[in-house]
Each structure stands twice: as structure tokens, then as C-alpha cells.
Motif scaffolding. Structure first.
Motif, mmCIF file in Angstrom:
data_model
loop_
_atom_site.group_PDB
_atom_site.id
_atom_site.type_symbol
_atom_site.label_atom_id
_atom_site.label_comp_id
_atom_site.label_asym_id
_atom_site.label_seq_id
_atom_site.Cartn_x
_atom_site.Cartn_y
_atom_site.Cartn_z
ATOM 1 N N GLY A 53 -106.111 47.771 -35.451
ATOM 2 C CA GLY A 53 -106.876 47.510 -36.657
ATOM 3 C C GLY A 53 -107.156 48.804 -37.383
ATOM 4 O O GLY A 53 -106.245 49.572 -37.671
ATOM 5 N N THR A 54 -108.439 49.097 -37.638
ATOM 6 C CA THR A 54 -108.820 50.331 -38.321
ATOM 7 C C THR A 54 -109.030 51.485 -37.352
ATOM 8 O O THR A 54 -109.328 52.605 -37.787
ATOM 9 C CB THR A 54 -110.130 50.117 -39.099
ATOM 10 O OG1 THR A 54 -111.174 49.755 -38.176
ATOM 11 C CG2 THR A 54 -109.981 49.021 -40.141
ATOM 12 N N GLN A 327 -115.389 38.416 -36.387
ATOM 13 C CA GLN A 327 -114.525 37.757 -37.349
ATOM 14 C C GLN A 327 -113.911 36.528 -36.677
ATOM 15 O O GLN A 327 -113.359 36.635 -35.586
ATOM 16 C CB GLN A 327 -113.413 38.706 -37.807
ATOM 17 C CG GLN A 327 -113.887 39.825 -38.708
ATOM 18 C CD GLN A 327 -114.318 39.329 -40.072
ATOM 19 O OE1 GLN A 327 -113.922 38.247 -40.515
ATOM 20 N NE2 GLN A 327 -115.127 40.115 -40.752
ATOM 21 N N ASN A 331 -109.695 34.040 -39.675
ATOM 22 C CA ASN A 331 -109.582 35.138 -40.638
ATOM 23 C C ASN A 331 -108.485 36.132 -40.271
ATOM 24 O O ASN A 331 -108.420 37.226 -40.827
ATOM 25 C CB ASN A 331 -110.916 35.877 -40.749
ATOM 26 C CG ASN A 331 -111.983 35.079 -41.471
ATOM 27 O OD1 ASN A 331 -111.733 33.958 -41.907
ATOM 28 N ND2 ASN A 331 -113.180 35.642 -41.584
ATOM 29 N N ARG A 334 -106.537 37.999 -42.824
ATOM 30 C CA ARG A 334 -107.266 38.949 -43.653
ATOM 31 C C ARG A 334 -107.798 40.136 -42.856
ATOM 32 O O ARG A 334 -108.210 41.140 -43.450
ATOM 33 C CB ARG A 334 -108.450 38.241 -44.336
ATOM 34 C CG ARG A 334 -108.068 37.066 -45.219
ATOM 35 C CD ARG A 334 -107.421 37.541 -46.498
ATOM 36 N NE ARG A 334 -108.353 38.304 -47.308
ATOM 37 C CZ ARG A 334 -109.213 37.757 -48.172
ATOM 38 N NH1 ARG A 334 -109.255 36.439 -48.319
ATOM 39 N NH2 ARG A 334 -110.014 38.516 -48.886
ATOM 40 N N VAL A 335 -107.821 40.005 -41.542
ATOM 41 C CA VAL A 335 -108.404 41.056 -40.693
ATOM 42 C C VAL A 335 -107.348 41.482 -39.666
ATOM 43 O O VAL A 335 -107.108 40.783 -38.676
ATOM 44 C CB VAL A 335 -109.674 40.555 -39.974
ATOM 45 C CG1 VAL A 335 -110.302 41.679 -39.161
ATOM 46 C CG2 VAL A 335 -110.676 39.983 -40.978
ATOM 47 N N GLY A 396 -112.427 46.585 -36.198
ATOM 48 C CA GLY A 396 -112.593 45.534 -37.205
ATOM 49 C C GLY A 396 -112.743 44.145 -36.621
ATOM 50 O O GLY A 396 -112.775 43.167 -37.351
ATOM 51 N N GLY A 431 -113.979 37.691 -44.527
ATOM 52 C CA GLY A 431 -113.845 38.980 -43.866
ATOM 53 C C GLY A 431 -115.035 39.887 -44.032
ATOM 54 O O GLY A 431 -115.116 40.924 -43.370
ATOM 55 N N GLU A 432 -115.994 39.506 -44.882
ATOM 56 C CA GLU A 432 -117.189 40.314 -45.078
ATOM 57 C C GLU A 432 -118.349 39.753 -44.260
ATOM 58 O O GLU A 432 -118.332 38.603 -43.829
ATOM 59 C CB GLU A 432 -117.577 40.357 -46.565
ATOM 60 C CG GLU A 432 -116.565 41.081 -47.432
ATOM 61 C CD GLU A 432 -117.018 41.192 -48.890
ATOM 62 O OE1 GLU A 432 -118.136 40.720 -49.195
ATOM 63 O OE2 GLU A 432 -116.260 41.734 -49.703
#
Length: 472
Positions: A53-54, A327, A331, A334-335, A396, A431-432
Motif C-alpha cells: 500500500g502506502t 477499510q 473498497n 480504491r484502497v 492504508g 476510502g475516507e
């Protein structure tokens, strides 16, 4: 309380913990930026490394050497992990946790391990009643316990502390385990703080929530403890439960229609439960629909489950809302971290579920801290690094948490069930998360189940020689 509920209850209690508003920063110990080399000149997790992910990957080649601690050799790090999959009353209990850590070990070793040392995973099956036994086994051979989830961890805590075995747990259940020394979690759920993000979001979604809500009660002592905490939190934010008097027998009821009628007559428009989904709970929701009542349900994260979605073919659960800090799997497009977790576990034919993401985040938290220690990989060093981590999202997978301080999250999102599918409904941007400084409240010490010292550590099994973080 039926024993097969305890693992689900524990998992739900953890999953409903909510997180902080901050984005990942560039300070030491966050998962939003690449980390530099740790002591001993370990390999960087930055350029050229595979990300999760991030999160820049903490795994990769290197030249780490030395038998620096138990379970560590020139070319290997032994860690313990596991679940309760062998529990005969609930086969496969928390299996997704072991499946996730197994997949992550393979993912990490495929990149070269941690600074060149490959990870050897010793997998344990506590089978619900054998947690003390497996922890004693781990005490003899493992560097640390990582990503495990044992429903009866309280029975094993004295042995873990006694042998000075640190852990980055997937989840903890017992109060002494949740607040124990040498224990870190990617998603903390401490006894002295409670995340009420789902309640805060419900207040925003439903203007009359504060006046028309009630809690479903239970004869189960464990469920009642959780319900009492939520009831106290509700009153603290101006939500006054209607007290309709619906208390369900944990062993089941011959008919749920009398309870459904009581809910209708009481005028409850919103219901909360700290219990976990099972046939009895489903019968209640179906009876409420037949009685002509139409409340919205704001339930704990155990209700984000394929068991629930498969049941809801009739639509009796279409007003079910679930607060989460993770999440949702829906999702994944999107993630990236969610899709990566799903792909890695599915490739090994493992079980994909919310607790699996929790174990994945725990593994990554441990791996990042171990990587920073470079060649000098000791339990003391890893604990020093873990204590610095104050914003963590598992790349994430979930909203930011504070593992270093064992504090819960202060963000959440809400999903709603529509027939057999969940969808995020709040915030509207998929995703938020919704966040707030008022999403976490302190709890009554009478509910803690343990005594804490000035560092918020359980004193029950505490000794003077446990490994404590050292300032660098």
C-alpha cells in the motif's frame, strides 16, 4: 456466554476501536514515509523495495549477521504466530489471522527477509483452551510473537511476561493482556479508553438518535460488560437510552416476537448491541420486521461479516449500519493495501476477513521496527522502535492508530448492509474516514478488570525485569 462467541466478541471489540485524524507524518516510526537505516547499517526500505500500500516495504536483502537474541541467527529470525482454528466448538476460529501472517512471511522472504535474514514462522493453534501451552512453547524458541490472536490470552499472559517474550499482537482480549508489558498492537483496544466513533457518526446521520435509541441487553456477563461501557459513553454524549427492557438469553429464546413487540411499543428507532451475530440475533431482527417495527441498527464491527451478509437475503437486515476503522473489503478497488492483502492471502487459498487485515498490519508494524534495528536485532531494540510509532495505518488498511502509546483511534467510517452487500455510507467519499477529537472517551476504572501503573501497564504479572523502551 457460549464459548464460540468469545472470539467473535473480542474481535469485534477490537475492530470497533477508532483512530486519529492525522495523516502519516515524516517523524520516526510512522508508516507514511520511507525509513532510513537503523543501527548496524541495515538495508533501506525505500528505493527499489516493494511497497505494501502506502508503506515502503520493510523487507529486503542485507548483510545482517550475528546470534543477537533468542530466535535470531546469521540468516534467520524465528517468530511465533497463530490463532484458535482448532477449537472444536467453532472450527476455524480466527483462522484468517494465521493465514494472513503466513502469507506475509512468504511475501517478506520473497524480498530477502529482514535485512537479509529470512523469517521462520512457528505457527500455533491455541484451539481456544490451549493458549497457555502454546505461549510456553513460544517462550522456548521465538524471538517475538507476531500477529497472533488467542481468545483466551489472559490465561497465557503470566507465562509470556514471565519469560520476557515481547509481542506485536493481532488482537488481545483479557485486560491484563491488553495492558501488558512488552505488548504492542497495530490496532490497540485499551481498557481505559473507548472509541465511540460509530456513536458520533450515528448522531450525524440520524438527528433524533439521542432521543430514540436503546441498547439490546443480554444475560451474558461478557456482553453486559461491553454494553455497560457503551451505555455510559452514550449518556456522556447526550444520548439517553430508552431502557425498553429487552434482555435476551444468551442461550437463545423459544420466540423472539415478544421482544420485537416490546421494541415497537417502546418507540425505539435505533438499536445498539454489543453481542455478536448468531441465529438468535438473526431471529430477533426477523421478528422485529414481522412485528412492523422499522428501527435502524448501529452495531459493532462483528456485524461486518459474510455470515451476516449471507443471512440477509430477505432484507431483514437492510437497515444495519456498522462502524469500522478498517477499510472494508468492498473498497479494495480504491484502497491498494486492501487489494494487496486480499491478493496475497487468496493466492495461498487462505481465509480473507477483517481480522486477517488486522494481523497483516501487526506483521508490518513488527517488520518495520525490526528492520530499523539492522544487524543488531534484539528484543530491546525492537521494543525501542515500536515505542516510537505514534501514527500507523498498515499501509492504508485502517485509519491511523497510536501503537507506541497503546491508545485507540479517533476516526471511523460507517458501512450499511443492502441485501448481501455492504457499502460505505459515511463519509460519502469511499476510502475516507470521519475523525474527531471527541471520538475517544475515558472509561470508568471499575470496568477495567485490572490495575494499571503510572505508565498504563497492568500490574498483575509485572516484574522488575521486563523489557521497557529505552530513549535513544
Amino acid at each position: 456466554m457460549k464459548v464460540d462467541k468469545i472470539g467473535r466478541l473480542a474481535a469485534g471489540a477490537l475492530a470497533v476501536a477508532l483512530v486519529t485524524t492525522s495523516c502519516a507524518s515524516d517523524r520516526s516510526g510512522t508508516d507514511g514515509t520511507a525509513a532510513g537505516n537503523g543501527p548496524g547499517g541495515g538495508a533501506s526500505a525505500g528505493a527499489g523495495a516493494k511497497a505494501f500500500g502506502t508503506l515502503p516495504s520493510p523487507c529486503g536483502p542485507g548483510d545482517a549477521k550475528g546470534e543477537t537474541d533468542q530466535g535470531v541467527t546469521d540468516d534467520q529470525i524465528a517468530i511465533g504466530f497463530g490463532d484458535d482454528r482448532g477449537f472444536t466448538s467453532a472450527p476455524g476460529l480466527s483462522k484468517e489471522m494465521g493465514d494472513a501472517v503466513s502469507a506475509m512471511i512468504e511475501w517478506c522472504n520473497g524480498q530477502g527477509g529482514i535485512n537479509g535474514r529470512k523469517i521462520k514462522g512457528n505457527q500455533y493453534d491455541a484451539a481456544y483452551m490451549q493458549s497457555a501451552k502454546v505461549v510456553q512453547e513460544s517462550c522456548k524458541q521465538d524471538f517475538m510473537l507476531v500477529g497472533q490472536g488467542f481468545a483466551m490470552d489472559e490465561a497465557a499472559e503470566q507465562y509470556r511476561v514471565g519469560c520476557k517474550l515481547p509481542t506485536v499482537a493481532g488482537f488481545t482480549v483479557g485486560p491484563n493482556a491488553a495492558m501488558g508489558p512488552m505488548k504492542y498492537e497495530a490496532v490497540p483496544y485499551p481498557v481505559d479508553m473507548l472509541n465511540i466513533g460509530a456513536l458520533r457518526i450515528a448522531q450525524k446521520m440520524f438527528p433524533d438518535y439521542k432521543d430514540k435509541t436503546d441498547l439490546l441487553l443480554s444475560t451474558s456477563p461478557a456482553v453486559s460488560t461491553g454494553t455497560n461501557k457503551v451505555a455510559s459513553a452514550m449518556k456522556g454524549i447526550g444520548v439517553k437510552p430508552l431502557e425498553c427492557g429487552v434482555r435476551l438469553n444468551d442461550a437463545g429464546e423459544s420466540s423472539y416476537m415478544p421482544f420485537a413487540k416490546k421494541i415497537k411499543d417502546c418507540g425505539a428507532k435505533y438499536l445498539w448491541t454489543s453481542d455478536s451475530p448468531d441465529p438468535g440475533q438473526f431471529n430477533l431482527l426477523e421478528s422485529i420486521e414481522r412485528a412492523g417495527a422499522d428501527p435502524a441498527y448501529v452495531f459493532e464491527a462483528t456485524w461486518y461479516s459474510s455470515l451476516v451478509s449471507k443471512w440477509n437475503t430477505s432484507g431483514a437486515g437492510d437497515r444495519l449500519h456498522v462502524g469500522m476503522i478498517f477499510q472494508p473489503l468492498e473498497n479494495a478497488d480504491r484502497v491498494p493495501a486492501v487489494k494487496q492483502y486480499t491478493d496475497l492471502v487468496s493466492a495461498k487459498k487462505g481465509k480473507v476477513a477483517l481480522l486477517g487485515m488486522q494481523a497483516t498490519s501487526a506483521f508490518l508494524l513488527w517488520a518495520q521496527s525490526a528492520q530499523k534495528c539492522g544487524s543488531d536485532l534484539t528484543r530491546q531494540c525492537v521494543i525501542n522502535e515500536l515505542a516510537k510509532v505514534h501514527e500507523w495505518t498498515g499501509g492504508g488498511l485502517h485509519a491511523p492508530t497510536d501503537p507506541g502509546n497503546n491508545k485507540p483511534a479517533s476516526c471511523s467510517l460507517m458501512v450499511k448492509l443492502n441485501k448481501t452487500k455492504y457499502e460505505q455510507v459515511y463519509p460519502k467519499n469511499v476510502g475516507e474516514f470521519e475523525c474527531g477529537g471527541d471520538f475517544v472517551v475515558t472509561t470508568d476504572p471499575k470496568t477495567w478488570g485490572t490495575k494499571l501503573d503510572g505508565d498504563r501497564i497492568s500490574t498483575r504479572f509485572l516484574t522488575g525485569d521486563v523489557i521497557k523502551p529505552q530513549a535513544s
